[in-house]
Design a protein around this motif. Structure first.
Motif, PDB file in Angstrom:
ATOM      1  N   VAL A  50       0.845  -1.193   0.000  1.00  0.00           N
ATOM      2  CA  VAL A  50       0.000   0.000   0.000  1.00  0.00           C
ATOM      3  C   VAL A  50       0.881   1.244   0.000  1.00  0.00           C
ATOM      4  O   VAL A  50       1.783   1.387   0.834  1.00  0.00           O
ATOM      5  N   VAL A  51       0.625   2.141  -0.944  1.00  0.00           N
ATOM      6  CA  VAL A  51       1.318   3.422  -1.012  1.00  0.00           C
ATOM      7  C   VAL A  51       0.311   4.513  -0.682  1.00  0.00           C
ATOM      8  O   VAL A  51      -0.646   4.725  -1.433  1.00  0.00           O
ATOM      9  N   ASP A  52       0.498   5.165   0.466  1.00  0.00           N
ATOM     10  CA  ASP A  52      -0.357   6.277   0.858  1.00  0.00           C
ATOM     11  C   ASP A  52       0.163   7.536   0.180  1.00  0.00           C
ATOM     12  O   ASP A  52       1.235   8.045   0.510  1.00  0.00           O
ATOM     13  N   GLY A  53      -0.588   8.025  -0.798  1.00  0.00           N
ATOM     14  CA  GLY A  53      -0.141   9.176  -1.562  1.00  0.00           C
ATOM     15  C   GLY A  53      -0.188  10.488  -0.813  1.00  0.00           C
ATOM     16  O   GLY A  53       0.393  11.476  -1.257  1.00  0.00           O
ATOM     17  N   LYS A  54      -0.906  10.542   0.315  1.00  0.00           N
ATOM     18  CA  LYS A  54      -1.006  11.765   1.136  1.00  0.00           C
ATOM     19  C   LYS A  54      -1.433  12.965   0.299  1.00  0.00           C
ATOM     20  O   LYS A  54      -0.913  14.070   0.458  1.00  0.00           O
ATOM     21  N   GLY A  55      -2.363  12.717  -0.601  1.00  0.00           N
ATOM     22  CA  GLY A  55      -2.906  13.802  -1.413  1.00  0.00           C
ATOM     23  C   GLY A  55      -2.135  14.116  -2.673  1.00  0.00           C
ATOM     24  O   GLY A  55      -2.510  15.027  -3.432  1.00  0.00           O
ATOM     25  N   ALA A  56      -1.046  13.391  -2.944  1.00  0.00           N
ATOM     26  CA  ALA A  56      -0.271  13.629  -4.169  1.00  0.00           C
ATOM     27  C   ALA A  56      -1.079  13.219  -5.398  1.00  0.00           C
ATOM     28  O   ALA A  56      -2.101  12.539  -5.304  1.00  0.00           O
ATOM     29  N   ALA A  86      16.912   8.133 -16.493  1.00  0.00           N
ATOM     30  CA  ALA A  86      16.482   9.533 -16.455  1.00  0.00           C
ATOM     31  C   ALA A  86      14.978   9.644 -16.661  1.00  0.00           C
ATOM     32  O   ALA A  86      14.299  10.433 -15.995  1.00  0.00           O
ATOM     33  N   ALA A  87      14.452   8.835 -17.588  1.00  0.00           N
ATOM     34  CA  ALA A  87      13.011   8.845 -17.834  1.00  0.00           C
ATOM     35  C   ALA A  87      12.253   8.437 -16.573  1.00  0.00           C
ATOM     36  O   ALA A  87      11.285   9.093 -16.179  1.00  0.00           O
ATOM     37  N   ALA A  88      12.689   7.363 -15.941  1.00  0.00           N
ATOM     38  CA  ALA A  88      12.021   6.891 -14.730  1.00  0.00           C
ATOM     39  C   ALA A  88      12.040   7.964 -13.643  1.00  0.00           C
ATOM     40  O   ALA A  88      11.041   8.181 -12.946  1.00  0.00           O
ATOM     41  N   ALA A  89      13.161   8.666 -13.510  1.00  0.00           N
ATOM     42  CA  ALA A  89      13.263   9.725 -12.507  1.00  0.00           C
ATOM     43  C   ALA A  89      12.340  10.899 -12.820  1.00  0.00           C
ATOM     44  O   ALA A  89      11.962  11.665 -11.926  1.00  0.00           O
ATOM     45  N   GLY A  90      11.953  11.036 -14.094  1.00  0.00           N
ATOM     46  CA  GLY A  90      11.064  12.120 -14.493  1.00  0.00           C
ATOM     47  C   GLY A  90       9.612  11.719 -14.625  1.00  0.00           C
ATOM     48  O   GLY A  90       8.792  12.515 -15.095  1.00  0.00           O
ATOM     49  N   GLY A  91       9.268  10.483 -14.213  1.00  0.00           N
ATOM     50  CA  GLY A  91       7.884  10.032 -14.331  1.00  0.00           C
ATOM     51  C   GLY A  91       7.502   9.625 -15.738  1.00  0.00           C
ATOM     52  O   GLY A  91       6.316   9.426 -16.036  1.00  0.00           O
ATOM     53  N   ALA A 383       2.743   7.434 -12.550  1.00  0.00           N
ATOM     54  CA  ALA A 383       3.678   8.368 -11.920  1.00  0.00           C
ATOM     55  C   ALA A 383       2.968   9.053 -10.761  1.00  0.00           C
ATOM     56  O   ALA A 383       1.870   9.586 -10.935  1.00  0.00           O
ATOM     57  N   LEU A 384       3.597   9.007  -9.589  1.00  0.00           N
ATOM     58  CA  LEU A 384       3.083   9.696  -8.399  1.00  0.00           C
ATOM     59  C   LEU A 384       3.894  10.969  -8.230  1.00  0.00           C
ATOM     60  O   LEU A 384       5.130  10.934  -8.202  1.00  0.00           O
ATOM     61  N   CYS A 385       3.206  12.090  -8.131  1.00  0.00           N
ATOM     62  CA  CYS A 385       3.889  13.386  -8.167  1.00  0.00           C
ATOM     63  C   CYS A 385       3.258  14.358  -7.186  1.00  0.00           C
ATOM     64  O   CYS A 385       2.027  14.410  -7.064  1.00  0.00           O
ATOM     65  N   ASN A 386       4.089  15.122  -6.492  1.00  0.00           N
ATOM     66  CA  ASN A 386       3.601  16.250  -5.699  1.00  0.00           C
ATOM     67  C   ASN A 386       3.808  17.508  -6.520  1.00  0.00           C
ATOM     68  O   ASN A 386       4.949  17.945  -6.708  1.00  0.00           O
ATOM     69  N   PRO A 387       2.740  18.104  -7.042  1.00  0.00           N
ATOM     70  CA  PRO A 387       2.904  19.223  -7.978  1.00  0.00           C
ATOM     71  C   PRO A 387       3.364  20.522  -7.322  1.00  0.00           C
ATOM     72  O   PRO A 387       3.772  21.446  -8.022  1.00  0.00           O
ATOM     73  N   ASP A 388       3.283  20.599  -6.004  1.00  0.00           N
ATOM     74  CA  ASP A 388       3.599  21.851  -5.312  1.00  0.00           C
ATOM     75  C   ASP A 388       4.984  21.874  -4.687  1.00  0.00           C
ATOM     76  O   ASP A 388       5.416  22.910  -4.185  1.00  0.00           O
ATOM     77  N   THR A 389       5.692  20.764  -4.698  1.00  0.00           N
ATOM     78  CA  THR A 389       7.020  20.718  -4.094  1.00  0.00           C
ATOM     79  C   THR A 389       7.998  21.536  -4.927  1.00  0.00           C
ATOM     80  O   THR A 389       8.168  21.287  -6.124  1.00  0.00           O
ATOM     81  N   LYS A 415       7.538  17.488  -8.039  1.00  0.00           N
ATOM     82  CA  LYS A 415       8.541  16.457  -7.743  1.00  0.00           C
ATOM     83  C   LYS A 415       7.934  15.076  -7.956  1.00  0.00           C
ATOM     84  O   LYS A 415       6.874  14.759  -7.410  1.00  0.00           O
ATOM     85  N   VAL A 416       8.583  14.266  -8.764  1.00  0.00           N
ATOM     86  CA  VAL A 416       8.151  12.884  -8.977  1.00  0.00           C
ATOM     87  C   VAL A 416       8.561  12.064  -7.766  1.00  0.00           C
ATOM     88  O   VAL A 416       9.730  12.033  -7.372  1.00  0.00           O
ATOM     89  N   LEU A 417       7.583  11.406  -7.150  1.00  0.00           N
ATOM     90  CA  LEU A 417       7.826  10.610  -5.956  1.00  0.00           C
ATOM     91  C   LEU A 417       8.043   9.138  -6.285  1.00  0.00           C
ATOM     92  O   LEU A 417       8.793   8.448  -5.583  1.00  0.00           O
ATOM     93  N   MET A 418       7.381   8.665  -7.347  1.00  0.00           N
ATOM     94  CA  MET A 418       7.433   7.234  -7.638  1.00  0.00           C
ATOM     95  C   MET A 418       7.011   7.016  -9.092  1.00  0.00           C
ATOM     96  O   MET A 418       6.112   7.694  -9.597  1.00  0.00           O
TER      97      MET A 418
END
Length: 429
Positions: A50-56, A86-91, A383-389, A415-418
């Motif tokens: 389980v990945v809790d996205g915390k609103g991401a 590099a692609a994976a790190a960028g989502g 891709a899991l991303c926090n758009p405000d970071t 920021k891409v989280l996963m």
């Protein structure tokens, strides 16, 4: 087989269905098994990660259809593996690599090599674009049908316009017979020869060899006329000027089978960013005026330009740290594509779901891929991303083998989280 994976407490952004809101996603066996919009997945078994996205934000993995690597032939610039990392790190979960390598991807055997190398690396999905002409020389048509059968997703001569109209007509007609998409850079090769900037007051003050922005419109008008003649599908490779947008709109209004891309660089930067001869901002096509940049942003917002690409073009330091006229054009962009794109959302220029469409469902649909959507049964490319970071781009810390980023030192948000490909976690921040 990877463990079942559940994303909970996330904001789903799925342009393919038009949904932007809270939800959760379950991944089983490499595909999306369930999408809970506005709710949760209920009770989950103990074997589920389980990945809790915390609103991401949970997005479909990005599909970048214009990526250069150095492999085969120039691995010092970028290998398929370093590009995939590099692609994976960028989502980015799917990339289409350009054919102007050494050897050129103009033969089914080289197409097969790229596909086998990608499978062996086992990170993101990699598809080759085949050359439209042998050696990308613009003279002899390549084996388009055989390359398509081998697995290339479209044909193009990458940065080289096909100047000979008879050859380009044959490429379009032959490609149409096989249902193959043709991509072409709209740039008059004679007006553009030797240019390092766009003609205008800035280039004159800097003393840079330049080409008029009209060179893009001139070649695009020819290409559109040949599309009308042959009925072939055309991907206009990077529209960057207001003048060319007028031609594109007329063609679209007449129902011609034309799709257009632009690069994140031309959405984010203008000719002034060259500054004191910053070679990391030397691109092909060159950076345009601010009026052109604003026109391209409006074209993305209206849907006239449907796809945004990173135009990832690695170049080592020895090719960039030269006098501006002599420096190699191009910039890496796989890791900065998403945060730079999100800048248009943060500035209120384009709604988030429309921006994400340009790098997910739009390119996937164009190439007939099943990815690019959050739907039951679709590939679990996410891709899991926090758009405000906030993120300050440090080129030296980029995953790409080459570090030629025009965004070096720039503050962006996102920021891409996963990153997940076929249910496998290929990147975690």
């Amino acid at each position: 087989m990877s463990r079942p994976l559940a994303f909970t407490n996330v904001r789903l952004v799925d342009p393919a269905s038009g949904y932007d809101g809270p939800g959760a996603v379950m991944v089983v066996g490499g595909v999306i098994a369930d999408v809970a919009r506005g709710g949760d997945l209920g009770k989950l078994s103990k074997d589920v990660e389980v990945v809790d996205g915390k609103g991401a934000i949970l997005l479909p993995g990005l599909v970048d259809i214009r990526v250069k690597t150095g492999e085969p032939g120039s691995e010092t610039k970028e290998t398929l593996k370093s590009a995939a990392l590099a692609a994976a790190a960028g989502g980015v979960t799917t990339i289409v690599v350009q054919p102007d390598t050494h050897p050129v991807i103009d033969d089914p055997s080289v197409v097969d090599f790229i596909l086998r190398r990608a499978r062996d690396i086992g990170l993101v999905k990699v598809f080759p674009a085949g050359a439209a002409t042998k050696g990308c020389d613009g003279e002899r048509m390549a084996e388009i049908g055989l390359m398509a059968e081998a697995g290339c997703v479209y044909v193009t001569d990458a940065d080289k316009p096909i100047a000979n109209s008879k050859v380009f007509q044959r490429v379009l007609a032959y490609a149409k017979a096989f249902g193959v998409l043709v991509a072409h850079r709209p740039a008059d090769p004679w007006l553009s020869a030797g240019a390092a900037a766009t003609s205008g007051e800035f280039a004159s003050r800097m003393g840079l060899p330049s080409a008029p922005a009209m060179a893009e419109k001139i070649m695009l008008e020819r290409d559109l006329a040949l599309v009308e003649l042959t009925g072939a599908r055309l991907l206009v490779d990077q529209v960057t000027t207001a003048a060319a947008l007028e031609s594109l709109k007329r063609a679209r209004d007449r129902g011609l089978p034309v799709t257009a891309t632009t690069s994140i660089n031309h959405l984010s930067l203008n000719e002034i960013d060259i500054g004191d001869y910053r070679t990391f901002c030397k691109l092909d096509p060159p950076l345009r005026s601010e009026d052109d940049r604003q026109a391209v942003i409006e074209a993305v917002a209206s849907g006239l330009i449907q796809i945004v690409v990173s135009a990832h073009a690695p170049a080592p330091a020895e090719d960039k740290r030269l006098p501006y006229d002599e420096a190699a054009p191009g910039a890496v962009g796989l890791e900065t594509l998403l945060p730079a794109l999100l800048s248009l959302h943060h500035d209120g220029r384009v709604p988030l779901i429309d921006l994400i469409r340009t790098v997910t469902s739009a390119p996937a649909d164009l190439l007939g891929m099943a990815s690019g959507r959050l739907a039951k049964g679709a590939p679990a490319d996410l891709a899991l991303c926090n758009p405000d970071t906030p993120v300050v781009i440090d080129a030296d810390k980029l995953t790409s083998k080459s570090k030629n980023s025009p965004f070096d030192g720039r503050r962006l948000q996102g920021k891409v989280l996963m990153t997940v490909v076929d249910g496998r976690t290929v990147y975690r921040a």
